[in-house]
Design a protein around this motif. Structure first.
Motif, PDB file in Angstrom:
ATOM      1  N   THR A   1       0.805  -1.225   0.000  1.00 28.56           N
ATOM      2  CA  THR A   1       0.000   0.000   0.000  1.00 28.56           C
ATOM      3  C   THR A   1       0.834   1.269   0.000  1.00 28.56           C
ATOM      4  O   THR A   1       0.288   2.356  -0.140  1.00 28.56           O
ATOM      5  CB  THR A   1      -0.929   0.042   1.228  1.00 28.56           C
ATOM      6  N   GLY A   2       2.128   1.136   0.213  1.00 26.87           N
ATOM      7  CA  GLY A   2       2.982   2.311   0.315  1.00 26.87           C
ATOM      8  C   GLY A   2       3.128   2.832   1.734  1.00 26.87           C
ATOM      9  O   GLY A   2       3.819   3.820   1.962  1.00 26.87           O
ATOM     10  N   ALA A   3       2.468   2.185   2.691  1.00 26.74           N
ATOM     11  CA  ALA A   3       2.617   2.589   4.095  1.00 26.74           C
ATOM     12  C   ALA A   3       4.047   2.316   4.554  1.00 26.74           C
ATOM     13  O   ALA A   3       4.651   1.325   4.167  1.00 26.74           O
ATOM     14  CB  ALA A   3       1.626   1.835   4.978  1.00 26.74           C
ATOM     15  N   GLU A   4       4.559   3.219   5.389  1.00 27.77           N
ATOM     16  CA  GLU A   4       5.911   3.062   5.927  1.00 27.77           C
ATOM     17  C   GLU A   4       5.976   2.113   7.114  1.00 27.77           C
ATOM     18  O   GLU A   4       6.986   1.461   7.349  1.00 27.77           O
ATOM     19  CB  GLU A   4       6.448   4.412   6.405  1.00 27.77           C
ATOM     20  N   PHE A   5       4.875   2.098   7.906  1.00 23.47           N
ATOM     21  CA  PHE A   5       4.874   1.356   9.168  1.00 23.47           C
ATOM     22  C   PHE A   5       3.540   0.657   9.372  1.00 23.47           C
ATOM     23  O   PHE A   5       2.505   1.111   8.894  1.00 23.47           O
ATOM     24  CB  PHE A   5       5.079   2.306  10.356  1.00 23.47           C
ATOM     25  N   GLY A   6       3.595  -0.438  10.126  1.00 21.64           N
ATOM     26  CA  GLY A   6       2.403  -1.050  10.688  1.00 21.64           C
ATOM     27  C   GLY A   6       2.307  -0.589  12.131  1.00 21.64           C
ATOM     28  O   GLY A   6       3.337  -0.353  12.784  1.00 21.64           O
ATOM     29  N   LEU A   7       1.083  -0.453  12.645  1.00 20.08           N
ATOM     30  CA  LEU A   7       0.861   0.030  14.006  1.00 20.08           C
ATOM     31  C   LEU A   7      -0.255  -0.787  14.628  1.00 20.08           C
ATOM     32  O   LEU A   7      -1.243  -1.114  13.955  1.00 20.08           O
ATOM     33  CB  LEU A   7       0.454   1.506  13.964  1.00 20.08           C
ATOM     34  N   LEU A   8      -0.105  -1.131  15.904  1.00 19.01           N
ATOM     35  CA  LEU A   8      -1.162  -1.836  16.620  1.00 19.01           C
ATOM     36  C   LEU A   8      -1.141  -1.466  18.090  1.00 19.01           C
ATOM     37  O   LEU A   8      -0.156  -0.928  18.596  1.00 19.01           O
ATOM     38  CB  LEU A   8      -1.036  -3.359  16.444  1.00 19.01           C
ATOM     39  N   PHE A   9      -2.248  -1.765  18.756  1.00 17.98           N
ATOM     40  CA  PHE A   9      -2.372  -1.614  20.202  1.00 17.98           C
ATOM     41  C   PHE A   9      -2.714  -2.990  20.747  1.00 17.98           C
ATOM     42  O   PHE A   9      -3.570  -3.687  20.184  1.00 17.98           O
ATOM     43  CB  PHE A   9      -3.477  -0.618  20.558  1.00 17.98           C
ATOM     44  N   CYS A  10      -2.056  -3.399  21.844  1.00 13.41           N
ATOM     45  CA  CYS A  10      -2.329  -4.744  22.356  1.00 13.41           C
ATOM     46  C   CYS A  10      -2.228  -4.815  23.879  1.00 13.41           C
ATOM     47  O   CYS A  10      -1.607  -3.971  24.526  1.00 13.41           O
ATOM     48  CB  CYS A  10      -1.411  -5.770  21.712  1.00 13.41           C
ATOM     49  N   LEU A  11      -2.831  -5.854  24.404  1.00 11.04           N
ATOM     50  CA  LEU A  11      -2.758  -6.160  25.829  1.00 11.04           C
ATOM     51  C   LEU A  11      -1.344  -6.586  26.199  1.00 11.04           C
ATOM     52  O   LEU A  11      -0.611  -7.120  25.350  1.00 11.04           O
ATOM     53  CB  LEU A  11      -3.730  -7.290  26.166  1.00 11.04           C
ATOM     54  N   PRO A  12      -0.942  -6.396  27.448  1.00 14.89           N
ATOM     55  CA  PRO A  12       0.417  -6.772  27.854  1.00 14.89           C
ATOM     56  C   PRO A  12       0.769  -8.233  27.559  1.00 14.89           C
ATOM     57  O   PRO A  12       1.899  -8.525  27.158  1.00 14.89           O
ATOM     58  CB  PRO A  12       0.425  -6.504  29.364  1.00 14.89           C
ATOM     59  N   ASP A  13      -0.189  -9.151  27.717  1.00 16.24           N
ATOM     60  CA  ASP A  13       0.135 -10.561  27.497  1.00 16.24           C
ATOM     61  C   ASP A  13       0.298 -10.921  26.024  1.00 16.24           C
ATOM     62  O   ASP A  13       0.771 -11.995  25.694  1.00 16.24           O
ATOM     63  CB  ASP A  13      -0.902 -11.469  28.163  1.00 16.24           C
ATOM     64  N   ARG A  14      -0.049 -10.001  25.108  1.00 10.78           N
ATOM     65  CA  ARG A  14       0.113 -10.238  23.663  1.00 10.78           C
ATOM     66  C   ARG A  14       1.433  -9.682  23.126  1.00 10.78           C
ATOM     67  O   ARG A  14       1.837  -9.977  22.011  1.00 10.78           O
ATOM     68  CB  ARG A  14      -1.025  -9.607  22.863  1.00 10.78           C
ATOM     69  N   VAL A  15       2.111  -8.847  23.929  1.00 12.78           N
ATOM     70  CA  VAL A  15       3.364  -8.243  23.484  1.00 12.78           C
ATOM     71  C   VAL A  15       4.377  -9.305  23.040  1.00 12.78           C
ATOM     72  O   VAL A  15       4.988  -9.164  21.979  1.00 12.78           O
ATOM     73  CB  VAL A  15       3.947  -7.302  24.569  1.00 12.78           C
ATOM     74  N   PRO A  16       4.595 -10.396  23.789  1.00 14.52           N
ATOM     75  CA  PRO A  16       5.567 -11.393  23.336  1.00 14.52           C
ATOM     76  C   PRO A  16       5.224 -11.998  21.968  1.00 14.52           C
ATOM     77  O   PRO A  16       6.125 -12.242  21.153  1.00 14.52           O
ATOM     78  CB  PRO A  16       5.532 -12.466  24.431  1.00 14.52           C
ATOM     79  N   LEU A  17       3.946 -12.221  21.696  1.00 14.72           N
ATOM     80  CA  LEU A  17       3.548 -12.752  20.385  1.00 14.72           C
ATOM     81  C   LEU A  17       3.974 -11.789  19.288  1.00 14.72           C
ATOM     82  O   LEU A  17       4.614 -12.180  18.302  1.00 14.72           O
ATOM     83  CB  LEU A  17       2.030 -12.961  20.325  1.00 14.72           C
ATOM     84  N   TYR A  18       3.626 -10.522  19.445  1.00 18.11           N
ATOM     85  CA  TYR A  18       3.960  -9.561  18.399  1.00 18.11           C
ATOM     86  C   TYR A  18       5.461  -9.348  18.281  1.00 18.11           C
ATOM     87  O   TYR A  18       5.970  -9.153  17.177  1.00 18.11           O
ATOM     88  CB  TYR A  18       3.201  -8.252  18.617  1.00 18.11           C
ATOM     89  N   ARG A  19       6.186  -9.417  19.395  1.00 20.11           N
ATOM     90  CA  ARG A  19       7.656  -9.333  19.312  1.00 20.11           C
ATOM     91  C   ARG A  19       8.202 -10.469  18.462  1.00 20.11           C
ATOM     92  O   ARG A  19       9.102 -10.256  17.640  1.00 20.11           O
ATOM     93  CB  ARG A  19       8.269  -9.402  20.709  1.00 20.11           C
ATOM     94  N   ARG A  20       7.682 -11.677  18.670  1.00 22.41           N
ATOM     95  CA  ARG A  20       8.129 -12.831  17.867  1.00 22.41           C
ATOM     96  C   ARG A  20       7.841 -12.620  16.384  1.00 22.41           C
ATOM     97  O   ARG A  20       8.539 -13.171  15.529  1.00 22.41           O
ATOM     98  CB  ARG A  20       7.468 -14.125  18.340  1.00 22.41           C
ATOM     99  N   LEU A  21       6.817 -11.823  16.074  1.00 23.51           N
ATOM    100  CA  LEU A  21       6.450 -11.551  14.686  1.00 23.51           C
ATOM    101  C   LEU A  21       7.176 -10.328  14.122  1.00 23.51           C
ATOM    102  O   LEU A  21       6.893  -9.893  13.008  1.00 23.51           O
ATOM    103  CB  LEU A  21       4.935 -11.365  14.572  1.00 23.51           C
ATOM    104  N   GLY A  22       8.104  -9.760  14.908  1.00 20.94           N
ATOM    105  CA  GLY A  22       8.932  -8.667  14.424  1.00 20.94           C
ATOM    106  C   GLY A  22       8.460  -7.269  14.778  1.00 20.94           C
ATOM    107  O   GLY A  22       9.040  -6.281  14.320  1.00 20.94           O
TER     108      GLY A  22
END
Length: 140
Positions: free
Chosen positions: A73-94
């Motif tokens: 799409t030409g976007a520079e970044f992806g952005l999300l908001f998550c619960l503390p217990d989901r942070v490790p999942l998203y870290r594993r996904l980069g």
């Protein structure tokens, strides 16, 4: 969630098993300012996996599909908001945590989003800029 109004997503990614939706992620263009700079951002939200289907890599599948689509799409970044217990999942996904969080629009005014803010580069060599960050819309 947490008293924060969110916006609908424009593009949806899902996994179906036997005709039933068992995993979902959505994307929406998100207008973000960091300091004086405006960023092209793809907001990820609505990531959910049916309880009986967790642990099978379905979150990874829908998030990765959404990120790959966002890169086109030409976007520079992806952005999300998550619960503390989901942070490790998203870290594993980069994904990376945004220090200082993000201020977001709400019907009653601008607030600091209460969940963790995370970002991922979509463009080659994209580095999140320094400075206070503000989403100029309802969050994803």
């Amino acid at each position: 969630m947490f008293g924060v109004r969110s916006r609908d997503k424009d593009v949806h990614f899902g996994v179906r098993e036997r005709g039933r939706l068992v995993a979902h992620a959505g994307l929406v263009e998100a207008p973000v300012e960091v300091g004086e700079r405006r960023l092209r951002v793809a907001g990820l939200g609505g990531v959910i996996v049916a309880p009986g289907m967790r642990g099978r890599g379905l979150a990874r599948a829908v998030v990765n599909a959404a990120v790959e689509h966002a890169r086109g799409t030409g976007a520079e970044f992806g952005l999300l908001f998550c619960l503390p217990d989901r942070v490790p999942l998203y870290r594993r996904l980069g994904w990376r945590e945004l220090e200082g969080g993000m201020r977001v629009e709400q019907p009653g005014g601008v607030i600091a989003h209460p969940l963790h803010t995370m970002w991922t580069p979509l463009a080659e060599d994209a580095v999140w800029p320094d400075g206070p960050a503000r989403l100029r819309s309802l969050p994803m």
